[in-house]
Motif scaffolding. Structure first.
Motif, PDB file in Angstrom:
ATOM      1  N   LEU A 105     -54.995  -4.965  33.091  1.00  8.56           N
ATOM      2  CA  LEU A 105     -54.182  -6.066  33.618  1.00  8.56           C
ATOM      3  C   LEU A 105     -54.606  -6.488  35.025  1.00  8.56           C
ATOM      4  O   LEU A 105     -53.933  -7.310  35.660  1.00  8.56           O
ATOM      5  CB  LEU A 105     -52.701  -5.672  33.592  1.00  8.56           C
ATOM      6  N   ARG A 140     -47.123  -9.653  26.098  1.00  6.94           N
ATOM      7  CA  ARG A 140     -48.247 -10.315  26.768  1.00  6.94           C
ATOM      8  C   ARG A 140     -47.766 -11.508  27.592  1.00  6.94           C
ATOM      9  O   ARG A 140     -48.285 -11.774  28.675  1.00  6.94           O
ATOM     10  CB  ARG A 140     -49.322 -10.722  25.764  1.00  6.94           C
ATOM     11  N   VAL A 145     -50.508 -12.124  30.596  1.00  7.59           N
ATOM     12  CA  VAL A 145     -51.873 -11.768  30.209  1.00  7.59           C
ATOM     13  C   VAL A 145     -52.708 -13.038  30.056  1.00  7.59           C
ATOM     14  O   VAL A 145     -52.342 -13.947  29.315  1.00  7.59           O
ATOM     15  CB  VAL A 145     -51.875 -10.942  28.903  1.00  7.59           C
ATOM     16  N   GLN A 149     -58.070 -11.359  30.144  1.00  5.70           N
ATOM     17  CA  GLN A 149     -57.474 -10.038  29.973  1.00  5.70           C
ATOM     18  C   GLN A 149     -57.269  -9.724  28.498  1.00  5.70           C
ATOM     19  O   GLN A 149     -57.509  -8.601  28.058  1.00  5.70           O
ATOM     20  CB  GLN A 149     -56.150  -9.945  30.733  1.00  5.70           C
TER      21      GLN A 149
END
Length: 162
Positions: A105, A140, A145, A149
């Motif tokens: 992350l 997510r 995200v 990523q």
């Protein structure tokens, strides 16, 4: 003995064609007709089946052979195995999980998302990573995200499996 996971259905899908005992019940069958039908499926199909059969039979070799096979076949472990709580995250230490969370992350050591993850119990960390790797859209989204990523998560493998 092949290095296959012991947790069937836990993020791993072995192509059944690799473990089949061939041929099956060929007694009384017109083998020439069967072979002609096999060949009529085309060169790509025939080559694929032969490669799968040979791969299932491979029992060793050296680093040069392994490198050659890898170059030719370009295997993608993530097509058949995805790390999850049962098959990987529950088997490594909590500090490893925290480092992985931060790395995937792009979090600094003091980022609140990372420090709150650090405080979780190991099983909770494993469950969160399981959800992240399974592509849970809600998680997510909450984590923000990025596409980069997500690609990193979707391609990630433990050291030594690359």
């Amino acid at each position: 003995m092949p290095n296959w996971p012991t947790t069937d259905g836990e993020g791993y899908a072995l192509d059944a064609r690799l473990t089949e005992d061939l041929p099956r019940d060929m007694y009384g069958k017109d083998l020439a007709k069967s072979f002609r039908a096999f060949r009529q499926k085309g060169g790509e199909h025939v080559r694929g089946e032969l490669v799968r059969f040979l791969a299932a039979q491979l029992q060793g070799g050296d680093e040069k052979l392994a490198a050659l096979i890898e170059k030719e076949t370009q295997p993608c472990t993530r097509e058949v195995w995805t790390p999850n709580a049962a098959n990987f995250f529950g088997r490594v230490g909590g500090a490893y999980l925290s480092d992985l969370w931060r790395d995937l992350l792009d979090l600094s050591a003091v980022h609140p998302t990372g420090t709150s993850f650090d405080k979780l119990k190991k099983a909770e960390k494993a469950a969160k990573l399981d959800a992240l790797f399974s592509g849970d859209p809600a998680l997510r989204s909450v984590l923000g995200v990025t596409d980069a990523q997500a690609a990193k998560i979707d391609a990630w493998l433990p050291e030594g499996m690359q």
